[in-house]
Motif scaffolding. Structure first.
Motif, PDB file in Angstrom:
ATOM      1  N   ILE A  83       0.837  -1.195   0.000  1.00  0.00           N
ATOM      2  CA  ILE A  83       0.000   0.000   0.000  1.00  0.00           C
ATOM      3  C   ILE A  83       0.873   1.247   0.000  1.00  0.00           C
ATOM      4  N   GLY A  84       0.436   2.222  -0.756  1.00  0.00           N
ATOM      5  CA  GLY A  84       1.107   3.513  -0.766  1.00  0.00           C
ATOM      6  C   GLY A  84       0.130   4.641  -0.497  1.00  0.00           C
ATOM      7  N   TRP A  85       0.641   5.716   0.057  1.00  0.00           N
ATOM      8  CA  TRP A  85      -0.117   6.954   0.211  1.00  0.00           C
ATOM      9  C   TRP A  85       0.515   8.014  -0.682  1.00  0.00           C
ATOM     10  N   PHE A  86      -0.338   8.752  -1.358  1.00  0.00           N
ATOM     11  CA  PHE A  86       0.100   9.836  -2.217  1.00  0.00           C
ATOM     12  C   PHE A  86      -0.765  11.052  -1.929  1.00  0.00           C
ATOM     13  N   ARG A  87      -0.314  12.199  -2.347  1.00  0.00           N
ATOM     14  CA  ARG A  87      -1.116  13.404  -2.186  1.00  0.00           C
ATOM     15  C   ARG A  87      -0.971  14.281  -3.405  1.00  0.00           C
ATOM     16  N   GLN A  88      -1.995  15.087  -3.624  1.00  0.00           N
ATOM     17  CA  GLN A  88      -1.961  16.036  -4.722  1.00  0.00           C
ATOM     18  C   GLN A  88      -2.617  17.330  -4.300  1.00  0.00           C
ATOM     19  N   ALA A  89      -1.841  18.392  -4.364  1.00  0.00           N
ATOM     20  CA  ALA A  89      -2.332  19.729  -4.065  1.00  0.00           C
ATOM     21  C   ALA A  89      -2.789  20.393  -5.365  1.00  0.00           C
ATOM     22  N   GLY A 119      -2.987  22.344  -8.572  1.00  0.00           N
ATOM     23  CA  GLY A 119      -1.963  22.876  -9.453  1.00  0.00           C
ATOM     24  C   GLY A 119      -0.622  22.192  -9.373  1.00  0.00           C
ATOM     25  N   LYS A 120      -0.545  21.126  -8.568  1.00  0.00           N
ATOM     26  CA  LYS A 120       0.723  20.420  -8.414  1.00  0.00           C
ATOM     27  C   LYS A 120       0.583  18.966  -8.855  1.00  0.00           C
ATOM     28  N   GLU A 121       1.720  18.337  -9.108  1.00  0.00           N
ATOM     29  CA  GLU A 121       1.713  16.927  -9.475  1.00  0.00           C
ATOM     30  C   GLU A 121       1.486  16.060  -8.239  1.00  0.00           C
ATOM     31  N   ARG A 122       1.019  14.861  -8.502  1.00  0.00           N
ATOM     32  CA  ARG A 122       0.872  13.903  -7.421  1.00  0.00           C
ATOM     33  C   ARG A 122       2.237  13.601  -6.795  1.00  0.00           C
ATOM     34  N   GLU A 123       2.233  13.466  -5.471  1.00  0.00           N
ATOM     35  CA  GLU A 123       3.484  13.331  -4.719  1.00  0.00           C
ATOM     36  C   GLU A 123       3.419  12.099  -3.809  1.00  0.00           C
ATOM     37  N   PHE A 124       4.497  11.360  -3.793  1.00  0.00           N
ATOM     38  CA  PHE A 124       4.608  10.214  -2.892  1.00  0.00           C
ATOM     39  C   PHE A 124       4.666  10.689  -1.447  1.00  0.00           C
ATOM     40  N   VAL A 125       3.947   9.985  -0.567  1.00  0.00           N
ATOM     41  CA  VAL A 125       3.946  10.331   0.854  1.00  0.00           C
ATOM     42  C   VAL A 125       4.609   9.217   1.665  1.00  0.00           C
ATOM     43  N   ALA A 126       4.068   8.011   1.557  1.00  0.00           N
ATOM     44  CA  ALA A 126       4.563   6.889   2.364  1.00  0.00           C
ATOM     45  C   ALA A 126       4.136   5.578   1.717  1.00  0.00           C
ATOM     46  N   ALA A 127       4.825   4.516   2.084  1.00  0.00           N
ATOM     47  CA  ALA A 127       4.484   3.197   1.559  1.00  0.00           C
ATOM     48  C   ALA A 127       4.772   2.154   2.613  1.00  0.00           C
TER      49      ALA A 127
END
Length: 127
Positions: free
Chosen positions: A34-40, A42-50
């Motif tokens: 499982i991974g967590w990602f975030r996207q703000a 106007g920004k690209e999707r960003e890796f958070v944790a896995a």
């Protein structure tokens, strides 16, 4: 095919904490990293944790190390993301993703590695 549903987002102040949950259904939970990602906006999707299939290995983006903790509970088919010391820059839609894998120890940082995605939950941190 696994379905993922995130929850736990909300509006908090800088310095506060939130705990996000990702509940999986429709698949054999312990076969998925499982991974967590975030996207703000106007920004690209960003890796958070896995986290690896059985939770033995974890990985974090540099800016989250020491503030975020990822864990999983096989009895509840749930992966959690504990977020402490939140900052306004953490404001984003947070999504979890699942990768079917035979590797017990591997985790994955690239969004393209993942097969399934949840809808996301909004986290807003005010200053």
């Amino acid at each position: 095919q696994v379905q993922l549903v995130e929850s736990g987002g909300g509006l908090v102040q800088a310095g506060d904490s939130l705990r996000l949950s990702c509940v999986a259904s429709g698949g054999t939970f312990n076969m998925y990293a499982i991974g967590w990602f975030r996207q703000a906006p106007g920004k690209e999707r960003e890796f958070v944790a896995a986290i690896s299939r059985r939770g033995g290995n974890t990985d974090y983006a540099d800016s989250m190390k020491g503030r975020f903790t990822v864990s999983r509970d096989g009895t509840k088919n749930t992966v959690s993301l504990q977020m402490n010391s939140l900052k306004p820059d953490d404001t984003a839609v947070y999504s979890c993703a699942a990768k079917l894998t035979f590797s017990v120890n591997d985790y994955y940082r690239q969004g393209t590695d993942y097969n399934y995605w949840g809808q996301g939950t909004q986290v807003t941190v005010s200053s």
